[in-house]
Design a protein around this motif. Structure first.
Motif, PDB file in Angstrom:
ATOM      1  N   LEU A 294       7.889  -0.213   1.207  1.00 12.36           N
ATOM      2  CA  LEU A 294       7.170   1.119   0.942  1.00 12.36           C
ATOM      3  C   LEU A 294       5.740   0.908   1.310  1.00 12.36           C
ATOM      4  O   LEU A 294       5.110   1.749   2.290  1.00 12.36           O
ATOM      5  CB  LEU A 294       7.254   1.857  -0.191  1.00 12.36           C
ATOM      6  CG  LEU A 294       6.554   3.169  -0.641  1.00 12.36           C
ATOM      7  CD1 LEU A 294       6.965   4.053   0.402  1.00 12.36           C
ATOM      8  CD2 LEU A 294       6.677   3.490  -2.040  1.00 12.36           C
ATOM      9  N   ALA A 295       5.100  -0.100   1.026  1.00  9.40           N
ATOM     10  CA  ALA A 295       3.721  -0.121   1.191  1.00  9.40           C
ATOM     11  C   ALA A 295       3.392  -0.680   2.566  1.00  9.40           C
ATOM     12  O   ALA A 295       2.209  -0.472   3.339  1.00  9.40           O
ATOM     13  CB  ALA A 295       3.127  -1.324   0.226  1.00  9.40           C
ATOM     14  N   GLU A 296       4.473  -1.408   3.124  1.00  7.68           N
ATOM     15  CA  GLU A 296       4.149  -1.921   4.509  1.00  7.68           C
ATOM     16  C   GLU A 296       4.394  -0.745   5.466  1.00  7.68           C
ATOM     17  O   GLU A 296       4.129  -1.008   6.688  1.00  7.68           O
ATOM     18  CB  GLU A 296       5.258  -2.995   4.891  1.00  7.68           C
ATOM     19  CG  GLU A 296       4.900  -4.190   4.126  1.00  7.68           C
ATOM     20  CD  GLU A 296       5.878  -5.154   4.084  1.00  7.68           C
ATOM     21  OE1 GLU A 296       7.179  -4.932   4.685  1.00  7.68           O
ATOM     22  OE2 GLU A 296       5.948  -6.474   3.518  1.00  7.68           O
ATOM     23  N   ARG A 297       4.901   0.302   5.202  1.00  9.24           N
ATOM     24  CA  ARG A 297       5.102   1.400   6.039  1.00  9.24           C
ATOM     25  C   ARG A 297       3.640   1.981   6.735  1.00  9.24           C
ATOM     26  O   ARG A 297       2.815   2.018   5.835  1.00  9.24           O
ATOM     27  CB  ARG A 297       5.789   2.612   5.540  1.00  9.24           C
ATOM     28  CG  ARG A 297       7.093   2.284   5.180  1.00  9.24           C
ATOM     29  CD  ARG A 297       8.213   3.099   5.848  1.00  9.24           C
ATOM     30  NE  ARG A 297       7.807   4.429   6.468  1.00  9.24           N
ATOM     31  CZ  ARG A 297       8.506   5.252   6.448  1.00  9.24           C
ATOM     32  NH1 ARG A 297       9.861   5.345   5.817  1.00  9.24           N
ATOM     33  NH2 ARG A 297       8.424   6.546   6.902  1.00  9.24           N
ATOM     34  N   GLU A 298       3.493   2.170   7.813  1.00  6.75           N
ATOM     35  CA  GLU A 298       2.328   2.524   8.441  1.00  6.75           C
ATOM     36  C   GLU A 298       1.601   3.946   8.109  1.00  6.75           C
ATOM     37  O   GLU A 298       0.500   4.274   7.937  1.00  6.75           O
ATOM     38  CB  GLU A 298       2.268   2.458   9.891  1.00  6.75           C
ATOM     39  CG  GLU A 298       2.365   1.101  10.473  1.00  6.75           C
ATOM     40  CD  GLU A 298       2.335   1.048  11.944  1.00  6.75           C
ATOM     41  OE1 GLU A 298       1.759   1.702  12.719  1.00  6.75           O
ATOM     42  OE2 GLU A 298       2.673  -0.180  12.462  1.00  6.75           O
ATOM     43  N   ASP A 299       2.676   4.644   7.667  1.00  8.79           N
ATOM     44  CA  ASP A 299       2.590   6.011   7.386  1.00  8.79           C
ATOM     45  C   ASP A 299       2.385   6.087   6.037  1.00  8.79           C
ATOM     46  O   ASP A 299       1.987   7.341   5.446  1.00  8.79           O
ATOM     47  CB  ASP A 299       3.795   6.939   7.827  1.00  8.79           C
ATOM     48  CG  ASP A 299       5.275   6.569   7.411  1.00  8.79           C
ATOM     49  OD1 ASP A 299       5.110   5.415   6.857  1.00  8.79           O
ATOM     50  OD2 ASP A 299       6.019   7.504   7.643  1.00  8.79           O
ATOM     51  N   VAL A 300       2.259   5.242   5.024  1.00  3.84           N
ATOM     52  CA  VAL A 300       1.987   5.395   3.838  1.00  3.84           C
ATOM     53  C   VAL A 300       0.672   5.061   3.261  1.00  3.84           C
ATOM     54  O   VAL A 300       0.022   4.001   4.025  1.00  3.84           O
ATOM     55  CB  VAL A 300       2.966   4.852   2.631  1.00  3.84           C
ATOM     56  CG1 VAL A 300       2.596   3.003   2.819  1.00  3.84           C
ATOM     57  CG2 VAL A 300       2.934   5.166   1.316  1.00  3.84           C
ATOM     58  N   ASN A 301      -0.305   5.826   2.548  1.00  8.24           N
ATOM     59  CA  ASN A 301      -1.792   5.592   2.507  1.00  8.24           C
ATOM     60  C   ASN A 301      -1.832   4.694   1.017  1.00  8.24           C
ATOM     61  O   ASN A 301      -3.162   4.683   0.803  1.00  8.24           O
ATOM     62  CB  ASN A 301      -2.339   6.793   2.439  1.00  8.24           C
ATOM     63  CG  ASN A 301      -2.264   7.755   3.624  1.00  8.24           C
ATOM     64  OD1 ASN A 301      -2.301   7.035   4.702  1.00  8.24           O
ATOM     65  ND2 ASN A 301      -2.301   9.060   3.535  1.00  8.24           N
TER      66      ASN A 301
END
Length: 136
Positions: free
Chosen positions: A73-80
């Motif tokens: 989840l944290a590695e996703r570019e679209d999560v802040n």
């Protein structure tokens, strides 16, 4: 509102008195930090519910296996949020559940207070600090 001249800047512009300005600044800053802290609590509650079936006892048992999901989840570019922030949000949600069992203390804490309590491990110490806040 008491006004004073800005003498040091050589301007004739009227400014609010420092006491009024400080009071307004405190209210503004606290409302924004509380709003941000509340958002983190909501994120943690969502993650606790979705990743751990709303059961904090599963966190430690599944931390190594399920942290992969949080990491993904944290590695996703679209999560802040970073992995650490997501983990802290879950810890905050767990703390919320613990504090709700003590409503006389829980209702006096602002979201910012709750963030500060994350630094304390023992529930008894958290409650002692929360009681100090409640007395003020």
């Amino acid at each position: 509102m008491k006004m004073q001249k800005n003498v040091s800047a050589g301007s004739s512009q009227d400014l609010p008195s420092s006491g009024d300005l400080i009071d307004r600044a405190v209210l503004f800053i606290n409302s924004r930090t509380n709003r941000a802290a509340y958002s983190i609590i909501e994120i943690g509650e969502f993650l606790l519910r979705e990743f751990y079936n709303n059961n904090p006892s599963l966190i430690d048992r599944r931390r190594n296996r399920d942290s992969i999901s949080l990491r993904k989840l944290a590695e996703r570019e679209d999560v802040n949020m970073s992995y650490r922030s997501l983990s802290n949000a879950i810890r905050l949600a767990e703390q919320e559940q613990q504090l709700r069992a003590h409503p006389q203390v829980f209702k006096t804490l602002t979201p910012s207070h709750k963030l500060l309590l994350l630094k304390i491990d023992a529930l008894s110490e958290k409650l002692a600090f929360a009681r100090q806040v409640a007395e003020k």
